[in-house]
Scaffold this motif. Structure first.
Motif, PDB file in Angstrom:
ATOM      1  N   ARG A 102       0.847  -1.189   0.000  1.00 57.32           N
ATOM      2  CA  ARG A 102       0.000   0.000   0.000  1.00 57.32           C
ATOM      3  C   ARG A 102       0.886   1.244   0.000  1.00 57.32           C
ATOM      4  NH1 ARG A 102      -3.683  -4.017  -0.459  1.00 57.32           N
ATOM      5  NH2 ARG A 102      -5.769  -3.437   0.247  1.00 57.32           N
ATOM      6  N   PRO A 103       0.367   2.384  -0.419  1.00 53.43           N
ATOM      7  CA  PRO A 103       1.106   3.641  -0.256  1.00 53.43           C
ATOM      8  C   PRO A 103       1.384   3.902   1.221  1.00 53.43           C
ATOM      9  CG  PRO A 103      -0.736   3.938  -1.767  1.00 53.43           C
ATOM     10  CD  PRO A 103      -0.906   2.588  -1.142  1.00 53.43           C
ATOM     11  N   ALA A 104       2.447   4.623   1.511  1.00 53.01           N
ATOM     12  CA  ALA A 104       2.936   4.803   2.880  1.00 53.01           C
ATOM     13  C   ALA A 104       1.878   5.388   3.809  1.00 53.01           C
ATOM     14  CB  ALA A 104       4.178   5.684   2.871  1.00 53.01           C
ATOM     15  N   GLU A 105       1.020   6.307   3.300  1.00 49.04           N
ATOM     16  CA  GLU A 105       0.067   6.970   4.188  1.00 49.04           C
ATOM     17  C   GLU A 105      -1.042   6.031   4.665  1.00 49.04           C
ATOM     18  OE1 GLU A 105      -1.151   7.997  -0.114  1.00 49.04           O
ATOM     19  OE2 GLU A 105       0.695   7.769   1.062  1.00 49.04           O
ATOM     20  N   TRP A 106      -1.165   4.860   4.038  1.00 50.14           N
ATOM     21  CA  TRP A 106      -2.217   3.930   4.426  1.00 50.14           C
ATOM     22  C   TRP A 106      -1.711   2.808   5.334  1.00 50.14           C
ATOM     23  CZ3 TRP A 106      -7.120   4.847   4.370  1.00 50.14           C
ATOM     24  CH2 TRP A 106      -7.626   5.804   3.475  1.00 50.14           C
ATOM     25  N   ILE A 107      -0.445   2.837   5.670  1.00 50.94           N
ATOM     26  CA  ILE A 107       0.089   1.820   6.567  1.00 50.94           C
ATOM     27  C   ILE A 107      -0.453   2.075   7.984  1.00 50.94           C
ATOM     28  CG2 ILE A 107       2.171   0.736   7.491  1.00 50.94           C
ATOM     29  CD1 ILE A 107       1.783   0.422   4.462  1.00 50.94           C
ATOM     30  N   ALA A 108      -0.931   1.027   8.658  1.00 47.88           N
ATOM     31  CA  ALA A 108      -1.474   1.082  10.016  1.00 47.88           C
ATOM     32  C   ALA A 108      -2.719   1.956  10.110  1.00 47.88           C
ATOM     33  CB  ALA A 108      -0.418   1.574  11.004  1.00 47.88           C
ATOM     34  N   HIS A 164      15.584  -7.519  -1.632  1.00 47.29           N
ATOM     35  CA  HIS A 164      14.149  -7.258  -1.498  1.00 47.29           C
ATOM     36  C   HIS A 164      13.817  -5.903  -2.108  1.00 47.29           C
ATOM     37  CE1 HIS A 164      10.703  -5.887   1.337  1.00 47.29           C
ATOM     38  NE2 HIS A 164      10.189  -6.449   0.256  1.00 47.29           N
ATOM     39  N   ILE A 165      12.784  -5.877  -2.941  1.00 43.90           N
ATOM     40  CA  ILE A 165      12.278  -4.620  -3.508  1.00 43.90           C
ATOM     41  C   ILE A 165      10.812  -4.492  -3.127  1.00 43.90           C
ATOM     42  CG2 ILE A 165      11.856  -3.303  -5.616  1.00 43.90           C
ATOM     43  CD1 ILE A 165      14.162  -4.818  -6.919  1.00 43.90           C
ATOM     44  N   ASN A 166      10.497  -3.543  -2.269  1.00 45.64           N
ATOM     45  CA  ASN A 166       9.113  -3.285  -1.859  1.00 45.64           C
ATOM     46  C   ASN A 166       8.520  -2.230  -2.792  1.00 45.64           C
ATOM     47  OD1 ASN A 166       7.018  -3.894   0.090  1.00 45.64           O
ATOM     48  ND2 ASN A 166       7.225  -1.770   0.776  1.00 45.64           N
ATOM     49  N   ALA A 167       7.348  -2.535  -3.351  1.00 49.23           N
ATOM     50  CA  ALA A 167       6.779  -1.682  -4.405  1.00 49.23           C
ATOM     51  C   ALA A 167       5.377  -1.230  -4.029  1.00 49.23           C
ATOM     52  CB  ALA A 167       6.742  -2.454  -5.722  1.00 49.23           C
ATOM     53  N   PRO A 168       5.221   0.003  -3.539  1.00 45.56           N
ATOM     54  CA  PRO A 168       3.881   0.512  -3.227  1.00 45.56           C
ATOM     55  C   PRO A 168       3.124   0.905  -4.494  1.00 45.56           C
ATOM     56  CG  PRO A 168       5.535   2.176  -2.745  1.00 45.56           C
ATOM     57  CD  PRO A 168       6.279   0.959  -3.187  1.00 45.56           C
ATOM     58  N   PHE A 169       1.849   0.523  -4.584  1.00 44.85           N
ATOM     59  CA  PHE A 169       1.033   0.834  -5.764  1.00 44.85           C
ATOM     60  C   PHE A 169      -0.275   1.484  -5.334  1.00 44.85           C
ATOM     61  CE2 PHE A 169       3.326  -3.003  -7.450  1.00 44.85           C
ATOM     62  CZ  PHE A 169       4.102  -2.305  -8.378  1.00 44.85           C
ATOM     63  N   ARG A 170      -0.675   2.515  -6.094  1.00 45.32           N
ATOM     64  CA  ARG A 170      -1.987   3.137  -5.920  1.00 45.32           C
ATOM     65  C   ARG A 170      -2.954   2.566  -6.951  1.00 45.32           C
ATOM     66  NH1 ARG A 170      -1.467   7.396  -2.574  1.00 45.32           N
ATOM     67  NH2 ARG A 170       0.528   8.484  -2.475  1.00 45.32           N
ATOM     68  N   GLU A 171      -4.222   2.549  -6.596  1.00 43.81           N
ATOM     69  CA  GLU A 171      -5.221   2.171  -7.583  1.00 43.81           C
ATOM     70  C   GLU A 171      -5.417   3.337  -8.551  1.00 43.81           C
ATOM     71  OE1 GLU A 171      -8.643  -0.130  -6.290  1.00 43.81           O
ATOM     72  OE2 GLU A 171      -7.924   0.081  -4.216  1.00 43.81           O
ATOM     73  N   PRO A 172      -5.800   3.037  -9.810  1.00 39.54           N
ATOM     74  CA  PRO A 172      -6.025   1.704 -10.373  1.00 39.54           C
ATOM     75  C   PRO A 172      -4.702   1.064 -10.813  1.00 39.54           C
ATOM     76  CG  PRO A 172      -6.497   3.341 -12.033  1.00 39.54           C
ATOM     77  CD  PRO A 172      -6.123   4.113 -10.785  1.00 39.54           C
ATOM     78  N   PHE A 173      -4.586  -0.240 -10.644  1.00 36.36           N
ATOM     79  CA  PHE A 173      -3.380  -0.910 -11.110  1.00 36.36           C
ATOM     80  C   PHE A 173      -3.677  -1.995 -12.141  1.00 36.36           C
ATOM     81  CE2 PHE A 173      -4.914  -3.369  -7.639  1.00 36.36           C
ATOM     82  CZ  PHE A 173      -4.833  -2.601  -6.484  1.00 36.36           C
ATOM     83  N   TYR A 174      -4.939  -2.078 -12.600  1.00 36.64           N
ATOM     84  CA  TYR A 174      -5.262  -2.955 -13.723  1.00 36.64           C
ATOM     85  C   TYR A 174      -5.423  -2.106 -14.982  1.00 36.64           C
ATOM     86  CZ  TYR A 174      -6.311  -6.711 -10.407  1.00 36.64           C
ATOM     87  OH  TYR A 174      -6.231  -7.660  -9.424  1.00 36.64           O
TER      88      TYR A 174
END
Length: 575
Positions: A102-108, A164-174
């Motif tokens: 998830r994007p960083a602002e949505w963590i926790a 390790h590569i952590n990849a945050p994605f915002r919608e839409p991703f399809y």
């Protein structure tokens, strides 16, 4: 927002020989999944269980020699990669781990499938990277390209390992159904030039001078990939230098004549005066771990005067507690350099030869004892392993699960140097959790015969190794089913406790018949010695089916057989 920099990750991987990717289903990882699955130079496979998938990727990387990539969605899916990542780190196997986030602002923030994923694998990766959250700015695009190039190069640097590569994605991703994914053909590639870690002339001269100070020289090989250059170099060294060379079955020196393969047979039972005579002045080690606890205890108690460890680079382990010199080189370079040592005085040369012959004599004692033992002993797990190893075809892969399986195989050994059998075992962490999945990864990425010897707990623990859509016609499994963890009856401590059966051995009632029906494998049941010839003939026939050969025996019977072998070895010293 354009996902072109993400799609180009697949192009970078393909051009840097990361061309096999294990994909785990999920939504958040869709951009990476589509990027890899639509690239015509990348082979993708899908596995639903991330824990099994990680070990499949491990097997693929071991077999190919190139990094394998693995992709999962966000949340606890990433944590399920952890056992395989830890094994890859200590086994020095290159993996590229992509975890969608998830994007960083949505963590926790109580958003679904969201945990703290940055640096999730801790010290068990060489490096953990975080991709940008947006890709519109050219600096973000540059960062994605730089990170992926850097990560792959780092995975292949000695000591190799996972990144390790952590990849945050915002919608839409399809993408839209009709949208075509394309790749930037001139995407920047940062080439990593590998170091060959050879020994310079002045270093070789100094080693040669130091070498002449010792008359009892011993080489111990830890776990090592099958390496033709190393075998040639070490073989030539053994012809020119009288030294005792000791190697477990996982050292992959089985094609070399003169290697002491049965140290774990005789060292636990040899009298103190024999052990004292086997004490080296100079110990030379290379590779990773050794199976034999007896060898470790022997070398700790009878410590050498000097201990040289050969390792190209990285943190050096000191399991024998005696290292005095670290030689940063490939082992083959070292043995090429040292074998041209000027001949020492005749007397010193003779002492070196005498020491080597002492080890050779103990090896012959072990071989005679084993030969006599297997001709008379009741049929059980140990004898089945002996028969399987004896009948393995040339040019095959042998996979050994942890606990008693790898120890049985090490006691028996591979004694036909002409077969060129490549041995694999998850001895980085020595866990049972992914032994089958690792063998599956090998089977999927080569056409060689692949044989796995495994115990029942390791086998059933990793049954999701077969939960996928790919055939495994070249996989053969020898299942030693004693309905519990027999090793806890063998080792000191738990064997005499009232709680052993429930809390250590963990008795279980399963067999492989239903599993074979479920996955449409051939199930070959071996329940007495008279059937072994015909059953093994069927087992070794490659007719397009995956086959599991199961031996169901009583745990106590196998313990008795194992104890009988120990007693026979002890008696060989009383003659």
């Amino acid at each position: 927002m354009s996902l072109q920099p993400i799609y180009d990750i697949a192009e970078i991987c393909a051009r840097k020989k990361v061309n096999q990717v294990v994909l785990c289903p999920g939504s958040r990882c869709a951009p990476l999944t589509l990027a890899f699955s639509r690239h015509d130079k990348i082979k993708t496979r899908t596995f639903s269980d991330e824990r099994s998938a990680g070990f499949v990727a491990l097997g693929i990387a071991q077999q190919s020699g190139n990094p394998a990539a693995m992709v999962c969605t966000s949340g606890t899916a990433a944590y399920n990669f952890s056992p395989a990542v830890a094994e890859a780190f200590f086994a020095q196997t290159p993996l590229i781990i992509f975890t969608a986030d998830r994007p960083a602002e949505w963590i926790a923030q109580h958003d679904g499938q969201t945990i703290h994923q940055q640096n999730i694998f801790g010290k068990h990766v060489k490096q953990s990277y975080q991709l940008p959250q947006t890709y519109d700015h050219t600096d973000d695009q540059w960062a994605v390209n730089r990170i992926v190039n850097e990560a792959i190069n780092l995975a292949m640097q000695e000591p190799k390992g996972p990144v390790h590569i952590n990849a945050p994605f915002r919608e839409p991703f399809y993408p839209d159904a009709k949208e075509k994914i394309t790749y930037t053909k001139d995407a920047r590639i940062v080439e990593g030039i590998q170091n060959f870690y050879t020994i310079a002339g002045d270093q070789a001269d100094q080693l040669k001078r130091d070498w002449t100070k010792y008359s009892k020289i011993m080489v111990v090989a830890g776990q090592h990939d099958y390496d033709n250059n190393l075998i040639a170099s070490l073989g030539s060294f053994m012809q020119s230098q009288p030294a005792a060379v000791v190697g477990d079955i996982i050292s992959n020196l089985n094609s070399l004549e003169g290697v002491v393969r049965h140290a774990d047979v005789f060292l636990p039972h040899a009298p103190d005066d024999v052990k004292k005579s086997l004490r080296p002045d100079l110990l030379i080690t290379f590779g990773k771990s050794v199976i034999s606890k007896s060898l470790k205890l022997f070398l700790r108690k009878y410590a050498p005067k000097a201990h040289w460890h050969i390792q190209p680079t990285g943190v050096v382990a000191d399991p024998f507690q005696s290292i005095t010199k670290v030689i940063h080189a490939n082992p083959s370079s070292f043995f090429d350099s040292i074998q041209v040592t000027e001949k020492s005085k005749v007397f010193e040369k003779q002492k070196q030869s005498n020491f080597q012959k002492l080890w050779e004599a103990e090896e012959h004692r072990a071989e005679r004892t084993l030969k006599d033992f297997f001709s008379k002993e009741a049929f059980g797990e140990l004898e089945l392993v002996h028969e399987v190893l004896r009948q393995l075809p040339p040019l095959c892969n042998l996979h050994l699960a942890n606990s008693m399986s790898v120890r049985y195989a090490n006691l028996v050994g591979l004694n036909d140097p002409k077969k060129n059998i490549n041995v694999f075992a998850n001895r980085g962490t020595s866990g049972i959790d992914g032994c089958t999945s690792t063998a599956v990864g090998h089977s999927l990425s080569n056409e060689l015969p692949n044989f796995l010897i495994t115990g029942d707990l390791a086998f059933f623990y990793d049954r999701n190794a077969f939960w996928h859509n790919y055939s495994l016609p070249n996989l053969r499994i020898i299942l030693l089913n004693n309905h519990g963890g027999i090793i806890f009856k063998m080792i000191d401590g738990p064997g005499s406790l009232a709680e052993t059966d429930e809390y250590f051995v963990t008795r279980q009632k399963l067999n492989a018949k239903k599993l074979c029906e479920e996955f449409e494998f051939d199930h070959l049941k071996l329940d007495n010695k008279r059937k072994i010839k015909n059953t093994l003939k069927d087992f070794f026939e490659f007719d397009g089916a995956t086959k599991i050969l199961e031996l169901e025996t009583a745990l106590d019977l196998n313990k008795t057989i194992f104890d009988n072998l120990k007693q026979k070895i002890k008696k060989s010293y009383e003659l």
